[in-house]
Structures are given as C-alpha cells and as structure tokens.
Write an enzyme that holds these catalytic residues in place. Structure first.
Site, PDB file in Angstrom:
ATOM      1  CE  LYS A 190      -4.223  -1.940   1.308  1.00 39.08           C
ATOM      2  NZ  LYS A 190      -5.921  -1.368   1.170  1.00 39.08           N
ATOM      3  CB  SER A 238      -8.830   1.276  12.034  1.00 43.76           C
ATOM      4  OG  SER A 238      -9.617  -0.580  11.161  1.00 43.76           O
TER       5      SER A 238
END
Lengths: 316, 316
Positions: free
Chosen positions: A50, A75
């Site tokens: 990511k 989260s």
C-alpha cells in the site's frame, strides 16, 4: 491508464519505496508442480504494497493541494501507508479511525507521523468525519483502492516482478478493495508476455467473484474471514479494469488460507498476512492448470500480531 | 586455515547453496542507532547455514570415501543439512537420532533422503551407534561443528556478507557448538576491514563465554534456553579460532532472546529461530558500543514450529 503512465508512476515513487526481493523455494515448487516466484511486499516500507499507491496518490497532487494535506479513513495498512508516504514527502496526513480500533494500530499510524482523528465505528461516521476534514482543512481525500493514482502505484509491484521474470505464465494476486489486482492486471497487460492474472479471494468474502459473474459490483453481507485485509468491496474505478484484464477469481476456504499461510511461514520463512496467503492458497487450488508453468504471486504484506496467529486453529 | 582455503571452499559449495539475501530495516536501524545488515541464512536450503558446512565436509572427502557415505548424530539442523547435502551430491547419509526425537524431525531428515537410525537418547548410545555405522559401512563421521571443513563452510555466509558490505565495523554471530562463529571469525579476519566479531550466547548456556574467560573448554550443567540450537559446547578445532579472532561474547537472557525474536518477526518480517535472535539480542545489548556503526548479523536459520512459538511467554 496506459503503459506510459505506469512507467512514469514507477519512476516517480522509486525514491520512496523498496524494490522488494523475489523469493523462491524448491520445496514449494515441488508442492505446486510449477516454478513459483514470490514478490515479497511484506518487505516493503511499512510492511505492505500500500506504500506504493499512497506515495503515488500524494505525489500526483499539485503542490498547493499537497500543502493542505491528505485524509483517509482506514484502520488497516492504508492508514499506515498514507501516513508514512505523507511523512516522507513532508505532507500532513489526517487518518480517521474508529474509536474502538486497536491501540497498536493507532500507535503505528502516529509512529509514521499520521494525525489520528477518532470517530464512531460506523462507515457513516467515518465518511462524515473525513468529509469534515476535507472541508475544514482543504485536505484531499485519498481512497485506499478506488483511485487511479493508487491503482497505478499498486501495479508497480508486479511491474518489478516482470522486470526480473518477464516470462511468467500466471500472476496471482489477492482481491480485497481491488486496487492491487487492478494495478497488477494493468502491469501484466502492458509488460507481460501471454501472461494471465488470477485473483485469490476468501469464500467468506467473495464479492469480487460474484461481481465478475453478475457484471455489477456486489457486496458482502458477512465477511467472516481471517484475511482481514480482504473484507472490503470493489469500486467503480477498479472494477472495469478487473472485468477486462483479470482471467478469473479462485475462491478459497478459511482452512485453505491458514494452511497456505503456514506453508509460507515454515517453508519460505517469511512473515506474511493471511491476505497474502489467499493468493498462494488459490495457486495451490489451481495446481492442475499450472503444471510446469511459471507463476508469480504477490505477497501483499506482513503486518501481523505474532501473539495472535491462526495456525493452531488447524488442529481443531 | 587460510584465506585461500576459504575462497576455494566457497567456489566448491556454490552450486549447492543459495547466496542468501541481506535485509535491512529503517525501523531497526533507528532502534539500534546503527546501520544493521542481516545475512538471512533462514533462506538457505533446508533453512539454515548448516547446509554450507555439510556440503563442504562431504565434498572434501576423496571419491572412494564419498561412495561409502557419511554419518552423524544430531536431531537438529545438521541432521537435515547433512542429508540434503549428501542427496545433492549422490552420497548416502546415515543419521543417528534418539528414538524419542520428534517425528517431524525424523520426517524432515527422511524427506531429504537421510537414512535414520534410531538409538537410546543418551550421548553414549548415539556415539556408539555412529561408531558402529562407521565400522560396518565404512562411512565417514562428520561432526556438526568441530570439523575444519565444516568451519570453513559456515564461514562462507559471512564472506558473502562482506562481499556486499566490505566496510562492516562489527559482525554478530550466535555461539552454539562454535562452527558458525569460528567460520565467521575467519571470514572477518581475512576479508573484513578493521571489523570485529562479537558472539551472542544465552546466559542459560554460557559455556563459550566461560571458556573464553578460563582458557579451557567449559560445558553447561543445565541449558534451559529457548535457543535450542545453542545448547552444545565448543570443540578443540573451533575453540582456538574463537580465542584468537573473536573480540568477546555477550550473554543475553531468555526474555531478551524472545523480545529480539519478536522484533525480527514483526519488523524484518522473517521467520527465524530463537538461536538467530540471540545474535540480535546481543546487538541490542551492545547499543552504546555500536552507535553510528555498520553492523552485520548472521541470522542462522528459520526452522521453527509455528504452532509452538515463545512470544506469548513475554506477557506473563
């Protein structure tokens, strides 16, 4: 999104990411009956692919917007990725997280310089809070997976894999929000050589599998999977790419995911997340198709709590 | 043993081993306050550095002796290493193992083509059984650590590390039977540049630390350490090398070992054995000495049962 954009994206983010190693194992090759190349994004900065998409999304913004910061609600790994990418680029990152998110995740975000804003744990509350920060701060919202710049960034992992091994027959990627597999599919389309992309998805959260069948974006009513990174659903930016360039999606059971994860830990000697194991579990399930082929697998990340591992669940 | 022997050994075993990757982590560098380079022998064939010494020991034998096979007694990594090295070279390996050794270890040896011979679990019974095989089969006994060819082989891991990073200030190695640290010390002596070797040893099995103090080979009365690969003691071939070329040995507690192991798993994202973590635990303990230096650490292996991990013991 074309070949040039993907190349430019890679050049752009290179100073901020690792070109992660590709690992192999003779024992796993024997087990699969094929040559398997693992692109180890668990060794990426902050522990997951990511970082790539987050860095590209921020760098794509005009300087004036960068100065006002970026915001997302997450989260998971994207919260950490956006924080670290922003920190590396001298940009503020506002991360909306549910109050009840584990303290260790909030600390990880803060450790990378992210500004944590807590809210109620509903999706509605998260979106409202993010919207508020967009308006008050002028910060730009970055979606974890349904964003062209993010998709391009995630595709660079497979680009690097194909730079080292240009003759792969198949590449397996996990499917969650769709950013990684869409980027992977673009990379394979532009840089592969008669290569096909297969997605791995938990049977317990098989929205992408059903979406490809129905032709519209499906969602999950429940998502009781150990692969916590794959509980999200596709979006309108990545779904058309997946429809066009992904060969098919293979669904795997929870036991198959945990077994695959244990093989990766014990044989490849890497710490990886259950989500990564989903792609390998799909590979094991497709053994007949893959005989004597060359296979790439994107190991998506390695952020796990080693005190809470799923392995012993196999004994029961 | 001179520089040329070490180089020849490396050339000899190259086709049978991996030149394992060297990993780094910015977070770990910050934690130690130094640049740390991990030589990851957990990615070695059969999962540990022992493959190197085993391959060299067999290849050093005259062909006529190779044809009669090799024998050792071990229930650890060396049993697997000798089996796989022998298999790769078309040689028979007889492995004497105690009856009560875990079935998974016997299976691992058999999986690599080793011939398992069971005996009672005393050292006396093992030695007697090995002697019997030497006599009956004409097989050559190979000691896991107290053998010049084995020591040279183990030294090639650090040679490879120094080929990539010639300017290391310190190299940390775990100390068990002494083969790895003796080989490492030779490699640093011949190929390092003002580089020092520090050993990491469990406080609960600190025979090598005491041996360096007393000048004679000491043994352990108890060895209640999680680092099961480090319960053995030094031998007359490796001790003089350690005395001459190792700067000092740093002892670490069981908690320090498990904490270090958890950092390696969670931050470096690798599966490694407690024995490997001992070297890193020693590094963490020597922080003040190491400020702003370049440090190499030999990660010795990664053969662990992921269903029996020590991490949760830290909670108590």
């Amino acid at each position: 999104m074309d070949q040039k954009q993907l190349q430019e994206c890679h050049e752009r983010i290179k100073p901020f990411i690792h070109n992660t190693p590709v690992l192999t194992s003779r024992l796993i090759d024997q087990m699969v009956g094929a040559s398997v190349f693992f692109k180890c994004e668990n060794f990426q900065r902050m522990g997951a692919f990511k970082m790539r998409g987050a860095a590209n999304a921020i760098m794509q913004l005009p300087k004036a917007l960068q100065q006002k910061g970026v915001v997302t609600h997450s989260s998971g790994n994207f919260a950490q990725a956006l924080s670290l990418a922003a920190q590396s680029l001298g940009v503020k990152a506002f991360i909306v997280m549910p109050k009840n998110a584990p303290q260790v995740k909030k600390n990880a975000v803060k450790g990378y310089g992210g500004i944590v804003i807590e809210c109620e744990s509903t999706l509605e509350a998260r979106e409202k809070e993010a919207k508020k920060i967009e308006e008050e701060q002028g910060a730009t919202f970055i979606h974890p997976s349904n964003d062209d710049a993010v998709i391009l960034g995630q595709g660079t992992a497979c680009m690097e894999l194909l730079e080292k091994h240009s003759d792969l027959d198949y590449v397996f990627s996990p499917v969650g929000g769709g950013g990684l597999i869409a980027g992977t599919a673009l990379a394979v389309h532009y840089f592969g050589n008669s290569c096909k992309v297969i997605g791995g998805e938990p049977l317990e959260a098989d929205d992408a599998y059903r979406s490809l069948k129905s032709g519209v974006i499906e969602t999950n009513i429940t998502a009781n999977t150990v692969a916590d990174g794959l509980r999200t659903h596709l979006g309108d930016r990545n779904f058309p790419i997946i429809q066009r360039y992904v060969d098919h999606i293979t669904r795997v059971t929870e036991d198959e995911i945990v077994t695959a994860m244990q093989i990766l830990w014990e044989r490849l000697k890497i710490v990886c997340e259950p989500s990564s194991a989903v792609a390998f579990a799909a590979t094991l399930k497709e053994k007949e198709l893959l005989e004597d082929k060359k296979i790439g697998i994107i190991i998506s990340g390695g952020n796990v709590d080693v005190n809470r591992l799923p392995f012993s669940s196999l004994d029961s």
